[in-house]
Design an enzyme around this catalytic site. Structure first.
Site, PDB file in Angstrom:
ATOM      1  N   CYS A  97       1.415  -1.905 -49.056  1.00 24.74           N
ATOM      2  CA  CYS A  97       2.545  -0.990 -49.203  1.00 24.74           C
ATOM      3  C   CYS A  97       3.278  -1.144 -50.539  1.00 24.74           C
ATOM      4  CB  CYS A  97       3.532  -1.198 -48.056  1.00 24.74           C
ATOM      5  SG  CYS A  97       2.794  -0.936 -46.434  1.00 24.74           S
ATOM      6  N   HIS A 229      12.948  -1.306 -49.550  1.00 25.00           N
ATOM      7  CA  HIS A 229      11.626  -0.981 -49.007  1.00 25.00           C
ATOM      8  C   HIS A 229      11.739  -0.638 -47.523  1.00 25.00           C
ATOM      9  CE1 HIS A 229       7.260  -1.227 -48.465  1.00 25.00           C
ATOM     10  NE2 HIS A 229       7.482  -1.957 -47.380  1.00 25.00           N
ATOM     11  N   HIS A 267       7.095   6.575 -44.208  1.00 24.76           N
ATOM     12  CA  HIS A 267       6.527   5.521 -45.053  1.00 24.76           C
ATOM     13  C   HIS A 267       5.208   6.008 -45.650  1.00 24.76           C
ATOM     14  CE1 HIS A 267       5.475   1.855 -46.783  1.00 24.76           C
ATOM     15  NE2 HIS A 267       5.289   1.090 -45.730  1.00 24.76           N
TER      16      HIS A 267
END
Length: 437
Positions: A97, A229, A267
């Site tokens: 990620c 994040h 996301h």
């Protein structure tokens, strides 16, 4: 096969547009030492490759070639470099990620070391494998409700989203249009953890944050905005908030607003870092931090950090200042980037040229609609058509036939500009769009 071509074309087109947005004609970069850094994560063999190739079946070999060779990640940056004739490094970065923010760190440091003259940083994530969503929901990673409730008491995992995004990096002295300046970009990894490889580490993230501002000789109290994040998972959000509080809030008196892009769009995994950077640049440009959605009741375990941390739940007026973007991946790879806004000095005569000198504005685009879009923007936003706007528009629209590129197939012109009131109600403005043969 079509999806492979579409994905590749979309990445190339996005990078082209980012270069144009900087006021640089992409043709002028052909043959230059421009690097391409693509953050991407793929799930191996999830497209369901055929067990056997049948040479006697029409199209079988070609289809298998597309599914195997053209789906490989190493062609993601190579295709962009090939189309634009870039000569600098061309590579993929896969740290899960945190992939695209890690890619930005590599691109920034290559620029600082003199290895490149400019860089394209791309983050990409597309979801074509529904069974992966199902597996991750069953495992508790993704929200079974399909709701991204970052920092909220009801948070139960993240929601997958898609992104194809890019930023164009140049040295300040060569830049035509500057949204922000990178002042620090660093990476680290958690290392071995007793709690397991997939458990985020607040200590490692805090260490990286401190290294980032200390290496740039920046007072952490100067930070005015932190783009997290945060995904909405039970463990990750708490670990990151601890790190932010310890690294940036010691002795802090002013609130530190926190952004959570994943509450707005979900996301986008490998693309999330560059997507967050773009959000910060938009906040700089509009002097406003957009609200985090689905935040109704702050998690109990986070309450001790708020304030000085501030969860943005409505439009937050913002005077641009030092900002941070944080990214971490499931394997433990962390990335952290600090930005300074480009403070533009307004001039009283910004519209002077545009107001007093009639002119023909030449426009080009890939489609007729693209040309008309620019025409409509110029006509409907006279206050934004400043000297700076015209200075950026002119080189981007310039066509150089001796460079190995077809240029834009549709051309148009608009004028005289600016548009005086038509006499007797008759509109004398001329507008035309045609295709270049």
């Amino acid at each position: 096969m079509g999806s492979v071509e579409t994905r590749s074309e979309l990445r190339c087109q996005t990078c082209w547009l980012r270069i144009c947005s900087s006021g640089v004609n992409p043709q002028s970069l052909r043959g230059s030492n421009t690097g391409v850094y693509v953050g991407v994560t793929m799930y191996n063999s999830s497209d369901g490759y055929p067990d056997d190739v049948h040479p006697d079946v029409d199209g079988s070999v070609k289809t298998t070639l597309f599914q195997t060779l053209y789906c490989t990640k190493y062609l993601y940056p190579s295709r962009i470099s090939f189309v634009n004739d870039f000569k600098g490094p061309s590579l993929i970065v896969d740290t899960a990620c945190s992939a695209s923010l890690s890619a930005m760190t590599l691109a920034y440091n290559d620029l600082m070391l003199g290895n490149t003259d400019a860089a394209i940083v791309c983050g990409t994530h597309m979801v074509f494998e529904p069974f992966i969503n199902q597996v991750q929901q069953e495992f508790g990673i993704c929200s079974p409700r399909g709701v991204s409730a970052v920092f909220d008491e009801s948070a139960d995992g993240y929601v997958k989203s898609e992104a194809v995004c890019a930023v164009f990096l140049q040295r300040r002295r060569n830049a035509h249009r500057i949204y922000a300046q990178v002042v620090s970009a660093r990476m680290n990894i958690d290392g071995k953890k007793k709690v397991g490889m997939f458990h985020p580490s607040a200590d490692a993230q805090e260490q990286l944050m401190r290294q980032s501002y200390m290496s740039a000789k920046i007072d952490p109290a100067r930070l005015t905005y932190f783009e997290t994040h945060a995904t909405g998972t039970k463990v990750g959000d708490l670990q990151e908030i601890k790190a932010i509080y310890n690294a940036y809030c010691e002795g802090r008196t002013e609130p530190l607003p926190l952004g959570a892009l994943k509450s707005n769009m979900g996301h986008s995994e490998a693309g999330s870092g560059v997507a967050a950077v773009i959000k910060v640049l938009i906040a700089f440009e509009n002097q406003c931090i957009p609200p985090n959605l689905n935040l109704n009741q702050l998690k109990k375990e986070l309450e001790i950090y708020f304030p000085p941390l501030l969860a943005v739940t409505k439009k937050y007026p913002y005077k641009p200042g030092l900002a941070a973007v944080n990214n971490f991946g499931i394997g433990g790879a962390n990335a952290h980037v600090l930005f300074e806004p480009n403070h533009k000095l307004g001039t009283s005569d910004g519209l002077k040229i545009a107001e007093t000198i009639p002119r023909i504005v030449n426009i080009c685009g890939r489609t007729e609609d693209a040309v008309k879009y620019v025409m409509d923007f110029i006509q409907n936003n006279p206050k934004r058509v400043t000297n700076d706007f015209l200075a950026l528009l002119a080189p981007v629209m310039r066509f150089t036939p001796d460079i190995n590129s077809a240029g834009m197939p549709f051309r148009g012109s608009l004028g005289p500009f600016p548009f005086p009131p038509p006499p007797n109600g008759i509109n004398d403005n001329k507008e035309s769009v045609g295709q270049n043969q």
